[in-house]
Design an enzyme around this catalytic site. Sequence first.
Site, mmCIF file in Angstrom:
data_model
loop_
_atom_site.group_PDB
_atom_site.id
_atom_site.type_symbol
_atom_site.label_atom_id
_atom_site.label_comp_id
_atom_site.label_asym_id
_atom_site.label_seq_id
_atom_site.Cartn_x
_atom_site.Cartn_y
_atom_site.Cartn_z
ATOM 1 N N SER A 1 -52.919 -0.329 -34.801
ATOM 2 C CA SER A 1 -52.752 0.816 -35.699
ATOM 3 C C SER A 1 -52.706 0.352 -37.152
ATOM 4 C CB SER A 1 -51.442 1.529 -35.349
ATOM 5 O OG SER A 1 -51.072 2.409 -36.390
ATOM 6 N N TYR B 1 -55.902 4.996 -40.235
ATOM 7 C CA TYR B 1 -55.504 6.386 -40.452
ATOM 8 C C TYR B 1 -56.580 7.036 -41.324
ATOM 9 C CZ TYR B 1 -50.815 5.272 -38.703
ATOM 10 O OH TYR B 1 -49.752 4.896 -37.930
ATOM 11 N N THR C 1 -58.585 8.030 -34.590
ATOM 12 C CA THR C 1 -57.666 8.989 -33.966
ATOM 13 C C THR C 1 -57.844 10.326 -34.654
ATOM 14 O OG1 THR C 1 -56.144 7.246 -33.361
ATOM 15 C CG2 THR C 1 -55.230 9.462 -33.501
ATOM 16 N N LYS D 1 -60.438 8.891 -30.391
ATOM 17 C CA LYS D 1 -59.201 9.039 -29.605
ATOM 18 C C LYS D 1 -58.519 10.348 -29.985
ATOM 19 C CE LYS D 1 -54.684 6.710 -29.187
ATOM 20 N NZ LYS D 1 -53.866 7.495 -30.139
ATOM 21 N N HIS E 1 -52.031 12.140 -28.116
ATOM 22 C CA HIS E 1 -51.124 11.339 -28.932
ATOM 23 C C HIS E 1 -49.757 11.220 -28.242
ATOM 24 C CE1 HIS E 1 -51.631 10.000 -33.274
ATOM 25 N NE2 HIS E 1 -50.405 9.551 -33.032
ATOM 26 N N GLY F 1 -51.585 8.729 -22.137
ATOM 27 C CA GLY F 1 -50.546 9.753 -22.076
ATOM 28 C C GLY F 1 -49.886 9.794 -20.720
#
Length: 352
Positions: free
Chosen positions: A109, A132, A158, A223, A247, A279
């Site tokens: 990330s 991000y 994402t 994603k 998420h 998840g």
Amino acid sequence: MDLERLFNVEEFETAARGILPEASYVYVSGGAGAGRTARANCEAFDRWTFMPRVLVDVQARSLETTVVGQRVACPILIAPYSQQALLHPEAELATARAASAAGVLMGVSMGANRSLEEIAQAADCALWFQPYLDEDRGLMREMADRAVAAGYAAICLTVDAPVGGWREGEMRHRAVLPPGEKWANMPERLLQPGAGRWLNGAGWDWGTLDWMRSVSPLPIVLKGVVAPEDAKMAVEHGAAAVVVSNHGGRQLDDTIATLDALPAVVEAVEGRIEVLLDGGIRRGTDVLKALALGARGVLIARAAAWGLAVGGQAGVQRVLSLLTGELSSAMAIAGVTSVEHVPHGLLVRRPS
Ligand SMILES: Cc1cc2nc3c(=O)[nH]c(=O)nc-3n(C[C@H](O)[C@H](O)[C@H](O)COP(=O)(O)O)c2cc1C
């Protein structure tokens, strides 16, 4: 803590809760809103049961596969998740070493507490970089270029977080990084007190994805897709794979559980790109169910996070080995010899 005395992810979570500051525990475990989707992701696995096949020679079983062109020892990958210094002093480096020892792939990330280059140096496994989204295309391009230079295998975009989810747990208990730790990949100007703005991906659309593809040679994994229509759009716009993900229930509460969304996404992409799921994966049998419904592999965040909190690198490795051990055992008893060939007929709906 004697890791050998912990036998499942739930026990790791209980142990982690005993060690972590309350705010760090809330940060990892929490979901958006009332937490219904975070729970529903797990509950969706309960609604499927196995119809095992017998008298299959299962002496040789293969857990190996490929994901977006990368060979992995098993189809359980580490999801990109932020701020691992809240959990262990070695932060993302411990996770990278564990993923490497286990032969799996790790998502990194942009919210990591180690730079993407440091993580690449520590890792001996394939890595995806997850930037991000931001309106500043110069910044996006810079991050994409850094991922290429550091040897990352893909960019994981994402797309389920145009704005942050409504997370009451985090509003109540704000997690604070240990002294000396920081958001290691954020531009300094956005970290300054009074910077005036934070990252902002609210303006991204399919055209922005096309632009990202045009500036990076890396394959793009989307994603956060749950709608079959979006999965089709992902194919049309050249994504290499989609991750069926909400998420971990941290964005929009009451979003469909990912296992419930998976079959329609698999049908929509018609084998043109790979479909992964994350998840609620807490057991090896959960992994087998996702594969039976058409996922090429799964990603784990909270399960890995509890391992990291309890035992650093060794803790993450223990979690991965419990999940793969249970997966291998379930495959044998269900008559499955390869994770690449898990028949849909292995599952039946639990009678209501
Ligand atoms: C503590 C935490 C931080 C996360 N941070 C990110 C992030 O920075 N980027 C991202 O794409 N997803 C992030 N996620 C979502 C995960 O990548 C993943 O989609 C989800 O958590 C999977 O569900 P699971 O936790 O039940 O395995 C985060 C999840 C958790 C639990």
